[in-house]
Design a protein around this motif. Structure first.
Motif, PDB file in Angstrom:
ATOM      1  N   MET A 159      44.277 -30.609  13.080  1.00  0.00           N
ATOM      2  CA  MET A 159      43.233 -31.634  13.030  1.00  0.00           C
ATOM      3  C   MET A 159      43.830 -33.013  13.309  1.00  0.00           C
ATOM      4  O   MET A 159      43.254 -33.819  14.032  1.00  0.00           O
ATOM      5  N   GLY A 160      45.009 -33.261  12.714  1.00  0.00           N
ATOM      6  CA  GLY A 160      45.684 -34.541  12.940  1.00  0.00           C
ATOM      7  C   GLY A 160      45.967 -34.744  14.417  1.00  0.00           C
ATOM      8  O   GLY A 160      45.679 -35.803  14.986  1.00  0.00           O
ATOM      9  N   GLU A 161      46.472 -33.707  15.048  1.00  0.00           N
ATOM     10  CA  GLU A 161      46.785 -33.769  16.478  1.00  0.00           C
ATOM     11  C   GLU A 161      45.523 -34.072  17.287  1.00  0.00           C
ATOM     12  O   GLU A 161      45.522 -34.902  18.192  1.00  0.00           O
ATOM     13  N   MET A 162      44.439 -33.383  16.923  1.00  0.00           N
ATOM     14  CA  MET A 162      43.179 -33.571  17.631  1.00  0.00           C
ATOM     15  C   MET A 162      42.655 -34.989  17.449  1.00  0.00           C
ATOM     16  O   MET A 162      41.982 -35.529  18.328  1.00  0.00           O
ATOM     17  N   LEU A 163      42.965 -35.601  16.292  1.00  0.00           N
ATOM     18  CA  LEU A 163      42.428 -36.926  15.983  1.00  0.00           C
ATOM     19  C   LEU A 163      43.464 -38.029  16.197  1.00  0.00           C
ATOM     20  O   LEU A 163      43.301 -39.148  15.722  1.00  0.00           O
ATOM     21  N   GLY A 164      44.548 -37.687  16.908  1.00  0.00           N
ATOM     22  CA  GLY A 164      45.501 -38.726  17.312  1.00  0.00           C
ATOM     23  C   GLY A 164      46.464 -39.183  16.239  1.00  0.00           C
ATOM     24  O   GLY A 164      46.884 -40.342  16.236  1.00  0.00           O
ATOM     25  N   LEU A 165      46.830 -38.283  15.320  1.00  0.00           N
ATOM     26  CA  LEU A 165      47.771 -38.660  14.263  1.00  0.00           C
ATOM     27  C   LEU A 165      48.842 -37.582  14.134  1.00  0.00           C
ATOM     28  O   LEU A 165      48.550 -36.437  13.773  1.00  0.00           O
TER      29      LEU A 165
ATOM     30  N   GLY B 147      46.246 -34.944   4.469  1.00  0.00           N
ATOM     31  CA  GLY B 147      44.851 -34.611   4.203  1.00  0.00           C
ATOM     32  C   GLY B 147      44.665 -33.306   3.490  1.00  0.00           C
ATOM     33  O   GLY B 147      45.618 -32.665   3.049  1.00  0.00           O
ATOM     34  N   THR B 148      43.410 -32.907   3.396  1.00  0.00           N
ATOM     35  CA  THR B 148      43.068 -31.646   2.751  1.00  0.00           C
ATOM     36  C   THR B 148      41.844 -31.043   3.439  1.00  0.00           C
ATOM     37  O   THR B 148      41.061 -31.769   4.057  1.00  0.00           O
TER      38      THR B 148
ATOM     39  N   ALA C  83      32.085 -36.018  11.065  1.00  0.00           N
ATOM     40  CA  ALA C  83      31.758 -34.665  10.587  1.00  0.00           C
ATOM     41  C   ALA C  83      31.259 -33.812  11.747  1.00  0.00           C
ATOM     42  O   ALA C  83      31.707 -32.690  11.947  1.00  0.00           O
ATOM     43  N   PHE C  84      30.340 -34.370  12.515  1.00  0.00           N
ATOM     44  CA  PHE C  84      29.823 -33.641  13.684  1.00  0.00           C
ATOM     45  C   PHE C  84      30.652 -33.953  14.934  1.00  0.00           C
ATOM     46  O   PHE C  84      31.060 -33.056  15.676  1.00  0.00           O
ATOM     47  N   GLY C  85      30.918 -35.227  15.167  1.00  0.00           N
ATOM     48  CA  GLY C  85      31.564 -35.659  16.416  1.00  0.00           C
ATOM     49  C   GLY C  85      33.018 -35.243  16.564  1.00  0.00           C
ATOM     50  O   GLY C  85      33.550 -35.227  17.674  1.00  0.00           O
ATOM     51  N   GLY C  86      33.670 -34.890  15.447  1.00  0.00           N
ATOM     52  CA  GLY C  86      35.092 -34.577  15.483  1.00  0.00           C
ATOM     53  C   GLY C  86      35.444 -33.410  16.397  1.00  0.00           C
ATOM     54  O   GLY C  86      36.528 -33.381  16.986  1.00  0.00           O
ATOM     55  N   PHE C  87      34.523 -32.461  16.517  1.00  0.00           N
ATOM     56  CA  PHE C  87      34.755 -31.319  17.410  1.00  0.00           C
ATOM     57  C   PHE C  87      33.960 -31.453  18.710  1.00  0.00           C
ATOM     58  O   PHE C  87      33.802 -30.480  19.434  1.00  0.00           O
ATOM     59  N   VAL C  88      33.449 -32.671  18.982  1.00  0.00           N
ATOM     60  CA  VAL C  88      32.705 -32.895  20.219  1.00  0.00           C
ATOM     61  C   VAL C  88      33.376 -33.978  21.073  1.00  0.00           C
ATOM     62  O   VAL C  88      33.715 -33.739  22.249  1.00  0.00           O
ATOM     63  N   ILE C  89      33.601 -35.141  20.485  1.00  0.00           N
ATOM     64  CA  ILE C  89      34.066 -36.300  21.267  1.00  0.00           C
ATOM     65  C   ILE C  89      35.410 -36.056  21.971  1.00  0.00           C
ATOM     66  O   ILE C  89      35.552 -36.410  23.143  1.00  0.00           O
ATOM     67  N   PRO C  90      36.412 -35.430  21.298  1.00  0.00           N
ATOM     68  CA  PRO C  90      37.681 -35.210  22.008  1.00  0.00           C
ATOM     69  C   PRO C  90      37.482 -34.424  23.305  1.00  0.00           C
ATOM     70  O   PRO C  90      38.162 -34.671  24.305  1.00  0.00           O
TER      71      PRO C  90
ATOM     72  N   GLY D 133      35.386 -28.112   5.930  1.00  0.00           N
ATOM     73  CA  GLY D 133      35.484 -29.529   6.285  1.00  0.00           C
ATOM     74  C   GLY D 133      36.919 -29.978   6.188  1.00  0.00           C
ATOM     75  O   GLY D 133      37.766 -29.257   5.629  1.00  0.00           O
ATOM     76  N   THR D 134      37.218 -31.153   6.755  1.00  0.00           N
ATOM     77  CA  THR D 134      38.564 -31.732   6.604  1.00  0.00           C
ATOM     78  C   THR D 134      38.459 -33.240   6.403  1.00  0.00           C
ATOM     79  O   THR D 134      37.520 -33.868   6.891  1.00  0.00           O
ATOM     80  N   ILE D 135      39.433 -33.764   5.676  1.00  0.00           N
ATOM     81  CA  ILE D 135      39.599 -35.226   5.584  1.00  0.00           C
ATOM     82  C   ILE D 135      41.066 -35.528   5.836  1.00  0.00           C
ATOM     83  O   ILE D 135      41.937 -34.910   5.215  1.00  0.00           O
ATOM     84  N   ILE D 136      41.315 -36.451   6.759  1.00  0.00           N
ATOM     85  CA  ILE D 136      42.691 -36.809   7.116  1.00  0.00           C
ATOM     86  C   ILE D 136      42.881 -38.301   6.857  1.00  0.00           C
ATOM     87  O   ILE D 136      42.034 -39.109   7.254  1.00  0.00           O
TER      88      ILE D 136
END
Ligand SMILES: *Cc1c(COP(=O)(O)O)cnc(C)c1O
Length: 392
Positions: free
Chosen positions: A75-81, A86-87, A197-204, A241-244
């Protein structure tokens, strides 16, 4: 209801089947505004085979603990970190709550904490503020229903402990100006949570496809946390869900000791104690199986169908899209017939509808189960309903 004597298995299953027959199914296409969908088959397979595993006991389930860490890394990789902290969680609601809890804990000494968010934030942000005793300051949006960054800047006071904005709003799939808000957050040294929550698996994947040109995640310096739900466009089973967090002290601030458990189980960052590891393992499996390429295909297909939906909307003079869709989510305005009437008549035809208050629209979430065929039937029905209501 709860009898002394148990019933035979066949009788129980038959009765249960009869009860859940009233449920709408994804295969019917009727849940036309759902952000969840049928999980990918590999996820379902992993889920049913690992049901008993408890992510609240990661000392017992050491392998699952490793898998959770790998999910957070992906998830971090997908979100640029590169170094995510996180958990996994039960979904967007818990993730937003944890982000706001972290902001409150990091901002020690502020007696009347306030969080600033545009009017379009998800209701879980209101719920989190309520639970945490934080005052939520809502700021106006522009004519495209994006946060006005200047209004957020103006709302900052000495009591501000955090800013929340959305990448993929629940109402319209709109993306707030994350870069501009990030600049403000950085300059004022205020934690900034992005609800994806929704966009995390769409915008990338929209970006990969050349269909979006925005920075919404940790690429924006001022962003301190991002939530993203595998159980929406990640095709994972509920609850996933995830939070980073960018900084380890935020994760540390929400981590509590569990005195009776050992090792990896002796601290927990999630709200829940006992919770399924199955959905975490299933998330790992579907992410590994699909890869970026697989998700890109899913998103491309949903966007093709979104274009089809737009063609049908343009062809019906009684309705209009609130904004040009950014992602696979469309808000439909009813120009003549009251929205409630359209919704009621469509529900009578079997559709499971949802509306948004801002602006008042019918929500269409074009998930993988909303096929071209489903859309054609939906818009045939909508054409009929709007024409009938107009002539009545
Ligand atoms: C779905 C959603 C949530 C809530 O997530 P749950 O998984 O239902 O708890 C929060 N924010 C946004 C933007 C969402 O789309």
């Amino acid at each position: 209801m709860f009898d002394e004597q148990g019933l035979p298995k066949e009788v129980v299953l038959e009765r249960l089947d009869a009860l859940i027959e009233a449920d709408s199914t994804y295969s019917s296409g009727h849940p036309i505004a759902s952000m969840s969908t049928l999980p990918h088959h590999i996820a379902t397979e992993v889920f049913v085979n690992t049901l008993e595993k408890n992510a609240g006991r990661l000392h017992t389930f050491k392998g699952s603990a490793q898998v959770e860490q790998e999910v957070i890394m992906m998830m971090g990789e997908m979100l640029g970190l590169g170094e995510p902290h996180g958990t996994t969680t039960s979904g967007g609601t818990e993730s937003n709550l944890l982000a706001m809890l972290a902001a409150r804990e990091v901002a020690k000494g502020i007696k009347r904490p306030e969080v600033i968010a545009p009017r379009t934030v998800h209701s879980s942000v209101d719920k989190s503020a309520w639970l945490l005793g934080v005052k939520l300051i809502k700021t106006p949006v522009d004519d495209q229903y994006r946060a006005r960054s200047q209004a957020i800047d103006n709302a900052i006071t000495e009591n501000t402990i955090g800013i929340v904005a959305t990448a993929g709003t629940t109402y319209l799939g709109q993306i707030d100006p994350i870069e501009r808000i990030g600049d403000i957050a950085l300059e004022r040294n205020i934690p900034f949570h992005v609800d994806a929550a929704f966009g995390g698996f769409v915008i990338p994947f929209l970006k990969d496809l050349g269909m979006a040109n925005v920075n919404f995640d940790f690429a924006v310096k001022g962003v301190t946390s991002v939530s993203s739900d595998p159980h929406k466009m990640g095709l994972a089973p509920i609850p996933a869900g995830t939070i980073i967090f960018r900084h380890p002290e935020f994760l540390k601030a929400i981590t509590r000791k569990v005195p009776y458990l050992q090792g990896a189980s002796s601290t927990q960052a999630s709200i829940l104690g006992t919770r399924p590891a199955a959905s975490i393992l299933a998330t790992w499996a579907v992410m590994k199986h699909l890869g970026r390429e697989g998700y890109r295909k899913v998103v491309a297909e949903c966007m093709n169908r979104t274009r089809l939906a737009m063609d049908r909307i343009r062809a019906n003079p009684a309705v209009r899209a609130a904004i040009e869709p950014i992602m696979n989510l469309v808000g439909i305005l009813s120009e003549e017939t009251p929205l409630e009437t359209v919704v009621r008549l469509m529900e009578e035809k079997g559709w499971r509808m949802a509306t948004s208050p801002l602006p008042p629209t019918i929500r269409l979430v074009i998930m993988p189960h909303v096929t071209e065929e489903v859309l054609n039937v939906f818009f045939d029905d909508l054409d009929q309903v709007t024409a009938r209501a107009a002539s009545a």
